[in-house]
Design a protein around this motif. Sequence first.
Motif, PDB file in Angstrom:
ATOM      1  N   ALA A  30    -105.378  41.979 -60.440  1.00  0.00           N
ATOM      2  CA  ALA A  30    -105.388  40.539 -60.729  1.00  0.00           C
ATOM      3  C   ALA A  30    -105.245  39.737 -59.438  1.00  0.00           C
ATOM      4  O   ALA A  30    -105.934  38.725 -59.248  1.00  0.00           O
ATOM      5  N   ASP A  31    -104.381  40.176 -58.532  1.00  0.00           N
ATOM      6  CA  ASP A  31    -104.214  39.481 -57.254  1.00  0.00           C
ATOM      7  C   ASP A  31    -105.483  39.563 -56.413  1.00  0.00           C
ATOM      8  O   ASP A  31    -105.836  38.610 -55.709  1.00  0.00           O
ATOM      9  N   THR A  36    -110.246  36.794 -54.230  1.00  0.00           N
ATOM     10  CA  THR A  36    -111.693  36.647 -54.141  1.00  0.00           C
ATOM     11  C   THR A  36    -112.128  35.247 -54.558  1.00  0.00           C
ATOM     12  O   THR A  36    -112.966  34.618 -53.902  1.00  0.00           O
ATOM     13  N   VAL A  37    -111.554  34.741 -55.635  1.00  0.00           N
ATOM     14  CA  VAL A  37    -111.882  33.391 -56.105  1.00  0.00           C
ATOM     15  C   VAL A  37    -111.501  32.363 -55.044  1.00  0.00           C
ATOM     16  O   VAL A  37    -112.275  31.444 -54.743  1.00  0.00           O
ATOM     17  N   ILE A  38    -110.338  32.528 -54.442  1.00  0.00           N
ATOM     18  CA  ILE A  38    -109.887  31.602 -53.401  1.00  0.00           C
ATOM     19  C   ILE A  38    -110.828  31.646 -52.203  1.00  0.00           C
ATOM     20  O   ILE A  38    -111.229  30.605 -51.668  1.00  0.00           O
ATOM     21  N   ALA A  39    -111.203  32.847 -51.766  1.00  0.00           N
ATOM     22  CA  ALA A  39    -112.075  32.978 -50.594  1.00  0.00           C
ATOM     23  C   ALA A  39    -113.442  32.350 -50.851  1.00  0.00           C
ATOM     24  O   ALA A  39    -113.960  31.608 -50.005  1.00  0.00           O
ATOM     25  N   LEU A  40    -114.022  32.604 -52.008  1.00  0.00           N
ATOM     26  CA  LEU A  40    -115.329  32.028 -52.318  1.00  0.00           C
ATOM     27  C   LEU A  40    -115.256  30.504 -52.441  1.00  0.00           C
ATOM     28  O   LEU A  40    -116.156  29.785 -52.001  1.00  0.00           O
ATOM     29  N   ASP A  41    -114.173  30.022 -53.024  1.00  0.00           N
ATOM     30  CA  ASP A  41    -113.965  28.589 -53.157  1.00  0.00           C
ATOM     31  C   ASP A  41    -113.814  27.941 -51.782  1.00  0.00           C
ATOM     32  O   ASP A  41    -114.370  26.872 -51.515  1.00  0.00           O
ATOM     33  N   ALA A  42    -113.085  28.582 -50.892  1.00  0.00           N
ATOM     34  CA  ALA A  42    -112.875  28.046 -49.541  1.00  0.00           C
ATOM     35  C   ALA A  42    -114.169  28.037 -48.739  1.00  0.00           C
ATOM     36  O   ALA A  42    -114.428  27.103 -47.988  1.00  0.00           O
ATOM     37  N   ILE A  43    -114.983  29.062 -48.909  1.00  0.00           N
ATOM     38  CA  ILE A  43    -116.268  29.102 -48.207  1.00  0.00           C
ATOM     39  C   ILE A  43    -117.168  27.968 -48.705  1.00  0.00           C
ATOM     40  O   ILE A  43    -117.810  27.275 -47.919  1.00  0.00           O
ATOM     41  N   ARG A  44    -117.188  27.762 -50.007  1.00  0.00           N
ATOM     42  CA  ARG A  44    -118.039  26.714 -50.587  1.00  0.00           C
ATOM     43  C   ARG A  44    -117.609  25.325 -50.134  1.00  0.00           C
ATOM     44  O   ARG A  44    -118.434  24.480 -49.797  1.00  0.00           O
ATOM     45  N   ASP A  45    -116.280  25.069 -50.107  1.00  0.00           N
ATOM     46  CA  ASP A  45    -115.772  23.731 -49.809  1.00  0.00           C
ATOM     47  C   ASP A  45    -115.359  23.539 -48.349  1.00  0.00           C
ATOM     48  O   ASP A  45    -114.887  22.462 -47.993  1.00  0.00           O
ATOM     49  N   HIS A  46    -115.494  24.573 -47.535  1.00  0.00           N
ATOM     50  CA  HIS A  46    -115.135  24.501 -46.110  1.00  0.00           C
ATOM     51  C   HIS A  46    -113.686  24.063 -45.915  1.00  0.00           C
ATOM     52  O   HIS A  46    -113.401  23.063 -45.262  1.00  0.00           O
ATOM     53  N   VAL A  47    -112.776  24.806 -46.517  1.00  0.00           N
ATOM     54  CA  VAL A  47    -111.349  24.538 -46.356  1.00  0.00           C
ATOM     55  C   VAL A  47    -110.659  25.809 -45.882  1.00  0.00           C
ATOM     56  O   VAL A  47    -111.152  26.920 -46.117  1.00  0.00           O
ATOM     57  N   PRO A  48    -109.504  25.683 -45.221  1.00  0.00           N
ATOM     58  CA  PRO A  48    -108.778  26.875 -44.783  1.00  0.00           C
ATOM     59  C   PRO A  48    -108.211  27.633 -45.981  1.00  0.00           C
ATOM     60  O   PRO A  48    -107.847  27.034 -46.997  1.00  0.00           O
ATOM     61  N   CYS A  49    -108.149  28.956 -45.868  1.00  0.00           N
ATOM     62  CA  CYS A  49    -107.646  29.731 -47.005  1.00  0.00           C
ATOM     63  C   CYS A  49    -106.769  30.914 -46.608  1.00  0.00           C
ATOM     64  O   CYS A  49    -106.312  31.645 -47.482  1.00  0.00           O
ATOM     65  N   HIS A  51    -103.717  31.182 -45.554  1.00  0.00           N
ATOM     66  CA  HIS A  51    -102.364  31.134 -46.106  1.00  0.00           C
ATOM     67  C   HIS A  51    -102.370  31.476 -47.599  1.00  0.00           C
ATOM     68  O   HIS A  51    -101.477  32.167 -48.083  1.00  0.00           O
ATOM     69  N   SER A  52    -103.375  31.025 -48.321  1.00  0.00           N
ATOM     70  CA  SER A  52    -103.441  31.307 -49.757  1.00  0.00           C
ATOM     71  C   SER A  52    -103.745  32.775 -50.017  1.00  0.00           C
ATOM     72  O   SER A  52    -103.161  33.389 -50.920  1.00  0.00           O
ATOM     73  N   ILE A  53    -104.645  33.349 -49.233  1.00  0.00           N
ATOM     74  CA  ILE A  53    -104.964  34.760 -49.420  1.00  0.00           C
ATOM     75  C   ILE A  53    -103.763  35.618 -49.039  1.00  0.00           C
ATOM     76  O   ILE A  53    -103.485  36.630 -49.686  1.00  0.00           O
ATOM     77  N   GLY A  54    -103.033  35.206 -48.023  1.00  0.00           N
ATOM     78  CA  GLY A  54    -101.799  35.926 -47.677  1.00  0.00           C
ATOM     79  C   GLY A  54    -100.791  35.883 -48.811  1.00  0.00           C
ATOM     80  O   GLY A  54    -100.091  36.872 -49.073  1.00  0.00           O
ATOM     81  N   LEU A  55    -100.699  34.760 -49.493  1.00  0.00           N
ATOM     82  CA  LEU A  55     -99.794  34.656 -50.638  1.00  0.00           C
ATOM     83  C   LEU A  55    -100.216  35.560 -51.782  1.00  0.00           C
ATOM     84  O   LEU A  55     -99.386  35.962 -52.594  1.00  0.00           O
ATOM     85  N   CYS A  56    -101.503  35.879 -51.868  1.00  0.00           N
ATOM     86  CA  CYS A  56    -101.982  36.764 -52.935  1.00  0.00           C
ATOM     87  C   CYS A  56    -101.351  38.146 -52.842  1.00  0.00           C
ATOM     88  O   CYS A  56    -101.277  38.866 -53.831  1.00  0.00           O
ATOM     89  N   LEU A  57    -100.909  38.515 -51.652  1.00  0.00           N
ATOM     90  CA  LEU A  57    -100.245  39.810 -51.506  1.00  0.00           C
ATOM     91  C   LEU A  57     -98.916  39.836 -52.247  1.00  0.00           C
ATOM     92  O   LEU A  57     -98.415  40.905 -52.585  1.00  0.00           O
ATOM     93  N   PHE A  58     -98.333  38.652 -52.469  1.00  0.00           N
ATOM     94  CA  PHE A  58     -97.039  38.588 -53.132  1.00  0.00           C
ATOM     95  C   PHE A  58     -97.154  38.178 -54.593  1.00  0.00           C
ATOM     96  O   PHE A  58     -96.600  38.831 -55.461  1.00  0.00           O
TER      97      PHE A  58
END
Length: 124
Positions: A30-31, A36-49, A51-58
């Motif tokens: 699930a994480d 993956t959703v966060i990374a694809l969303d960040a690529i589409r909208d050109h935003v940093p991600c 920190h969010s992907i790092g949080l997915c580890l927790f």
Amino acid sequence: TFPPSLDAWVSLFHENRPAVAVSWVLLMGADAVVATVIALDAIRDHVPCAHSIGLCLFFGPTARLCHGLTLWATGVLRKLGLTRARVASAPPAPSTKEPRPGQASAAAAAAIRSRAKAAKVFVE
């Protein structure tokens, strides 16, 4: 009884190691989906991600919430003109022929020579 007590959950996972393994695999899956959703969303909208992907580890839901806040903050900053907005439909930058590794272009070499002359350094 509902809701189950904490002692019931502890005894379930303490005595049932396969249940722990299965739940761990499901949580990691699930994480990974959230990341993956966060990374694809960040690529589409050109935003940093990162920190969010790092949080997915927790904890994935917290990471998704953090990414939502990042999207919101980036949108506000772009509206205020405090950040550069990248437009997906913008034409690509003109391509220039890259020099091979170890070779500088003629313009770069001339610039290096002129800086070296100004600094009074011998350059061949």
